[in-house]
Design an enzyme around this catalytic site. Structure first.
Site, PDB file in Angstrom:
ATOM      1  N   SER A 139      19.541  33.175   5.921  1.00  0.00           N
ATOM      2  CA  SER A 139      19.944  34.312   6.400  1.00  0.00           C
ATOM      3  C   SER A 139      21.608  34.186   6.430  1.00  0.00           C
ATOM      4  O   SER A 139      21.941  33.228   5.977  1.00  0.00           O
ATOM      5  CB  SER A 139      19.570  34.712   7.900  1.00  0.00           C
ATOM      6  N   LYS A 178      22.349  29.149   7.059  1.00  0.00           N
ATOM      7  CA  LYS A 178      23.021  30.273   7.594  1.00  0.00           C
ATOM      8  C   LYS A 178      24.232  30.342   6.595  1.00  0.00           C
ATOM      9  O   LYS A 178      25.078  29.460   6.665  1.00  0.00           O
ATOM     10  CB  LYS A 178      23.399  30.162   9.040  1.00  0.00           C
TER      11      LYS A 178
END
Lengths: 367, 367, 367, 367
Positions: free
Chosen positions: A226, A152
Site C-alpha cells: 500500500s 508501504k
C-alpha cells in the site's frame, strides 16, 4: 535465530494509549517491539488524520514505556475500517535470545524515493533491496520460509505531482486514485513485482517497469502493498517461519482463487504446517477487483471509483472476519486488478497459535 | 394447490430485454409470472433511475410476450449492487393447475397509504391485512409453512414531508435516511412488526406504533422489508412450501446470530426440509447494524450514515454469495438495527432445488 | 398427544441394576417406561445368555421400583457389542399428560406366530397389523411422522424346525443363519415388507411372500428388524414426531447410499427438522452386505458366513459411533442384502435433543 | 535425488496376474518396482495360504516382465480383508533419474534374526540398523521428511518355540497371539521402538527391551509393524518426501487421538504439505485396542482374543475407507495396546496426488 511474538490489541479512540499500556503492564517488553500492523478508523484516504493520530499515540506510548532505548519501529497501518472491521493493532515483538523457532520477523527501510521514480524501475529496485535487507534482519534467507511481505511506499500527492511538473518530470499517472489508471495501482504493483523478484517468484529480469500493472501473470503470492502520502521512503516487514516445525506461533499463506473463495485461511494452515486445531492469532489480506470483472460466470456490480476502496475493505474485511471469527483483521484493497496475488484472487496470510506446544512434533532436528 | 417456479436471470444494461426474451423463448410462460425479486445496479437511493428503467423494461417485455393477458405483477427490486453482487432478477411463476407441492407464492397490494401513517399504526395494520391477503392468494394459511415475506412500502420523500407540513401533520421522522432516527428504519420496522403479527410470531397487541424501531425483542424471522419513494401503496410477496415434503423447489429460512454467522444458509436447508445435496436456486437476505455495535466482543468500525447502506449491501452480498457460490443474491440493508430478524442478526431465506426428485420420499400421503 | 423421553444408560455387568436404579433415583418414573432398546454384550447368537440375563435384570429393577403398577414394556435388545460398541440401553418413557410435541412412541405385540408362517404371508400380515396398532398407541397415524420402526420377530430354531417336520410342514429355510439363503434374512425381510406396507412405502399388494428377500427394490426406509429364538410373538416399537416443529427431542431418519456413506446422520437431522446445533441423543442403524458386493467400484472382502454378523456389527457400530461421537449406538446386521433400506444401503434413525428450546420457533400454531 | 510413484491395483483371485500385467502393458516399468504394500484375502493368520499365493503370483509376474533384471523387492502384505476392505496391492516404483521431488522410498533387509531375540534388544537393534539403511537407500536422512516406516518382522511359531526349548532358551512369550501377553504384541512393539529410536522420536537409550510393550508413552508416530511366521529376517520400507514442496505425490501422517477420530487423514494432508484439493492416492493405518479400554468416557465391548484381529481390521478398514472414499486401504491391527502411535490412538499415513502440478508453488528454490 530469534523468535517473534504477535499481540492483537483493540483500539479505542486514536488518542487512547490505555490498550497499549495495559499490555506493557501485563509484561510485553516495549524494547522488543519491531513492527506494528493494523487498521485505524477514519477515511483511509491519503491525509487521514485518524491514522496520523494513531501513529503518534503509539510512538509516544512506546517511548514512555521503553525509556531511552526508543526502538525504530516499522509501521504498516491501513486507514479505514468500514463495516465489520475493528480498529486494532498487531504488535510484533522479537526476542533475539529465543531459539524456539516458529514466527520470525524482519524489517527494513529504504532511502528516500523520488516521486518521479514511484511506480517505475527505481521504485522496483528499491523494494528488491529493502526486502533483501529485511530478510537478513529476520534471518529468513530461504524465500520458501516467507509467507507475508508488507510494503508501504510513498504515494503521489497533488503537491509531489506539482513539484515534478516544476522540474519538467512526469508522474507515472496524474490520476491519484485506485481506478484502472490510478497512480496507486502502479505504485502498489511496482512494490509487488519488487517483492516477487526478491523472493524468486519471478525472474529478476521480469521485474521491469513495463510489466508493472500490466502483465498480471507476473505477481507475488505474499506481497501486500500500500502507499501513503506521508512517506518519502519505503517500509518493509517480512514475516516467515524460522523453522520447519514447531514454535508457539507459525505463519502460512494462500491466495484466494476468486473473491468468493472462503478456503484460503485453511490452505494457509496447510502452508504454515499448523495443526488442524491450532487457533488463529491474526489474519491479513487484500481485496481487489478481479481482472475478468466477473465471478463464477456472472458480471459483478462493484462500484464507481470513489467508493471502490471503501467497499473493497468492507467486503474483504467481512469475509476474512467471517472465516476467522475475529473482526480484528488486516484488510486493504480497492485496486482495479493487482499484482498482489493472481489476477482474479488475493493474498491471505495467517498467523496460527499452537494448540499442542509439546506434542505436535516429538522428533528432534535431524542429526 | 398451485406450484411456483423461480428462474434467476443475469441482467445486462437496464434497458436490455434479451435475458427475459431468451427465457420466454426457452418456454417460460409470461402469463404465469406473478412476482419479480431482484437487485438492480445504480445508486439504490430513493429516486434511482436504474431501478425505474429496469422495471419499465421488464413490464414492456412481459406485456409484449404475454399479449393482452397482461398480468399484475408484484415487484420487490432493491437498487444498488455494490461489490460482488450481480444485477439480476428472480422471476417467479405460478402454475394454478400443478399439484406437485413445494414452493408456493402469493402476492397482495394494499390501498394507498397516507405519508402521515408511514411507520405508524395505520402502516402496521395495512401490512397485516396485506400479508393475510397474500397468504390466501398463496393458499399458505398455516404460517409455519411461510419462510419469506418481502414487503415494499412507500418511503417518505422531501415532497411528501412538505405536503404533510402544509396539512399541519408531522412525519414519523424528518431524517429521511437509514440512520438511528431515519424514517427508513421506522418504515421498515413497522412493516416487519406487521408481518410478525400476521404470522403469529408476536401477539397482535404487540404490533403497536410505540414498539416500532424500539422494542427489538419483537421481530419477524421471515420479514425482509424495504421502501421506495415511487410507491404509494404496499406490495407483499409471501413465499412458502405448499407441502411438508417433496416439490421440485423448497424454501427455508434462518436468521444469522451475528453478522459473521456463515451457518444460516445451511440452517435454512434444515428448515426447508431439503436434502443435503439439494442445490441452491436463490438466496435472499438482509444486513443491518447489530444493536450492540460489537461483534464477538469487539466494537466494529461500520461507517457514517451516508455510506451505511452501500457498505451493508456490499458486505451482506459478499457473505451470502460466498456461502452460496452465486453472486446473484438478493441483499438489502443498512438500517441501524432492525426488527427484521433478531437485534444482532438478520433473516436469510433460501430456495433449494431437489437433487432426487423421485427418491427423496417414497411414501404416499397419509391415508 | 403424549410426549416421549429417551435416556441412554451405560451397562456394567448384565446383572448389575445400579445404572437403572441411579436413573430412578434421579427422577425417571419407572411407571412411564414403555420401551427399551439397546445392545448387550455376549455372542449375539440365538441363545445368548447375556441378553437373557440383561432382560431379567431390567424387568426386576423396574418392577422393584414401579411397585404393583408393573408396566408391559417392549424390548428390542440386540446381542453382541463387538469392537467399539458400548453395551447400553435406551430407556423410552411416555408422559400421557404432556403436550409439548416432539418425540412420540407407540408399541404393540402380535399374537403367537406359527413357526411355519415365519418369513411368509402370515408373518407379513401380522407385522402390518401390529404396526398399525403401535401407530394408534403412539397417535402417529400420519406415516410421514414416523422415522423408525423396530420389529423383533421369532426366529426359527432347531427345535421349531423339528416340530414343523413332525407336523409335515416345511420352514422357509433350513439354513438358520444370516447367509444368502438363511432363515434370518427371510424373517427380517418379511418384517421389513410388513412395515413398508403398513406405512404406505410400498403398495399393500407388493407385501407378498414371493417378494420377501427377493425383490430388493421393495424396501422400507425406516424398518430395523431382527429376530430371536426366545420369542413366539412379534414386538413392534414405532418412533416418530408428534408435531411438525418443537419438542425437547425430535427423531429423523435417512438411508446410507452405500456402506461408506458418512452423511446419513446429518441427513437424518434435516429429516427430523432439527436445528444445526441440536445435539444427538441416540442413533440406531443397520449394516448389511450390499447386493452388488462392491463398494465404489471395488469388490469387498467381507467374510464368510460364520463371522458375518460379528463383523457387520463391529463395522457399522464403529462408523455410527465415529459419526455421532458416542459409542452407545444401536447397530444390528450381518444379513446378506436386506429389504431394510435400499439394496446397497442401510437405514439410520437419530434422536436429536433441542439446543434452543425456547427460541427455535417463536410462532404459535396456525390459527 | 530419486522420485517414487505408487500405483494401486485391485486384486482378483490370488493366482490371477492380470491386474499386474495390465499395469505393465500400460507402461509401468517392472524393473523400477522396489516395494509392494497391500492387503490379501484369506485368514490373516501366520500360515495364511492366500498371502503366500499372492506373493508367488506377484514375484512370477514381475520376473516374467522384467526379464533377467529381476529386482529385489520389499513386501509388506497384510493378510485378511474383512468387511469393506478390497484385496489390493500398492506397487511402489522408483526412478533414480527423476528429480521432481515429492514421494521418496527406501528399503532394507536385516540379516537373520534368532527367534530368541524377537521382542528383545537384538530385535530392536536390528530394526534401528535396517531403518538407517533404508533411509540411506531413500536419501531421506532427515527424519522429519519420513511419514511412514513399514516393518515386517519374523513371528514366533510353534516350531521356533520348540526349537528354543530344545536349546534351553525361552521365547519372549509362549502366547503366540495378539492378546495382552501375546508374542505378536512384543514383537511389533520392539520393532516400533526401533523405528522411534532410529528417527529420534525417542532417545536411543529408551529403546531398551524393558520398555517394549510396557512404557506406552514411548512410541513412534510413523511405525506400522507386523510379523509373519514365514520370515527369518526383517523387512523395512521407508516412505517420505524428497523435498519441502512439490512433486506429483506427497506423503503425510498423523495419529488418531482415539479410535473414533475421523480427522487423521486431513491432518496427514497438513503434514504432507498437500493442498486442500489434492486427491488421496493411498492410505495406510493401524487399529489397536486403546489402553484405557474406554472411548469418550464409555467402556467398549471389543471382543475376545480369537476374533480381535478380525474385528480390528474390519473396523479400522471401514473407518479409513469411509474417510478416504476408497476401500483399497492398508489396515492391520488387533494388538491389545501398542507402541505404534499413542496408547489410545493409531498411526495413519496418506499419499496425496497433486491437483495443481504447476501452480502450487511458483517459487524457485532459494538462491
Amino acid at each position: 535465530m530469534s523468535t517473534a511474538d504477535l499481540t492483537v490489541l483493540t483500539l479505542g479512540s486514536p488518542e487512547d494509549p490505555s490498550p497499549l499500556r495495559e499490555c506493557f503492564d501485563a509484561g510485553l517488553d516495549p524494547a522488543q517491539i519491531v513492527a506494528v500492523i493494523g487498521k485505524t478508523g477514519g477515511t483511509g484516504l491519503g491525509d487521514d488524520p485518524v491514522r496520523a493520530a494513531t501513529v503518534t499515540m503509539i510512538e509516544r506510548t512506546i517511548a514512555d514505556a521503553a525509556g531511552r532505548e526508543m526502538p525504530e519501529i516499522a509501521y504498516v497501518l491501513s486507514g479505514g475500517s468500514p463495516g465489520l472491521i475493528t480498529p486494532h493493532i498487531a504488535v510484533i515483538t522479537r526476542d533475539r535470545e529465543a531459539t524456539s523457532g516458529g514466527l520470525a520477523v524482519g524489517t527494513a527501510r529504504s532511502g528516500a524515493i523520488s516521486p518521479g521514480d514511484l511506480g517505475r524501475q527505481g521504485h522496483i529496485d528499491a523494494v528488491i533491496a529493502a526486502v533483501g535487507q529485511a530478510q537478513r534482519d529476520a534471518d529468513l534467507m530461504d524465500p520458501r520460509r516467507i509467507h507475508a511481505v508488507m510494503v508501504k511506499s510513498p504515494s503521489l500527492t497533488t503537491e509531489s505531482v506539482a513539484e515534478l511538473d516544476r522540474r519538467g518530470l512526469s508522474p507515472i499517472s496524474r490520476d491519484l486514485g485506485l481506478g484502472p489508471a490510478g497512480a496507486m495501482c502502479f505504485i502498489n504493483d511496482a512494490a509487488a513485482l519488487g517483492v516477487a523478484a526478491a523472493l524468486g517468484e519471478i525472474d529478476r529480469s521480469a521485474a521491469s517497469a513495463s510489466n508493472v500493472h500490466n502483465e498480471f501473470d507476473l505477481f507475488s503470492e505474499v506481497a501486500m502493498t500500500s502507499a501513503g502520502g506521508e512517506r518519502t521512503d519505503i517500509e518493509v516487514i517480512v514475516l516467515g517461519n524460522a523453522s520447519d516445525h514447531g514454535g508457539a506461533l507459525r505463519i502460512g499463506h494462500s491466495c484466494t482463487r476468486d473473491p468468493l473463495d472462503l478456503g484460503a485461511v485453511e490452505r494457509a494452515r496447510v502452508s504454515a504446517g499448523a495443526d488442524i486445531d491450532d487457533s488463529i492469532r491474526y489474519a491479513m489480506g487484500k481485496m481487489t477487483l478481479p481482472r475478468t470483472r466477473t465471478v463464477r460466470g456472472n458480471p459483478i456490480g462493484w462500484h464507481d471509483e470513489a467508493e471502490a476502496a471503501l467497499i473493497a475493505k468492507a467486503m474483504g474485511g467481512a469475509l476474512l472476519a467471517a472465516t476467522t471469527g475475529d473482526t480484528r483483521v488486516f484488510l486493504s484493497g480497492g485496486e482495479h486488478v493487482s499484482q498482489q496475488g493472481p489476477a482474479d484472487g488475493n493474498p491471505v496470510a495467517v498467523v496460527f497459535s499452537t494448540a499442542h506446544p509439546a506434542s505436535t512434533r516429538r522428533r528432534p532436528p535431524a542429526r
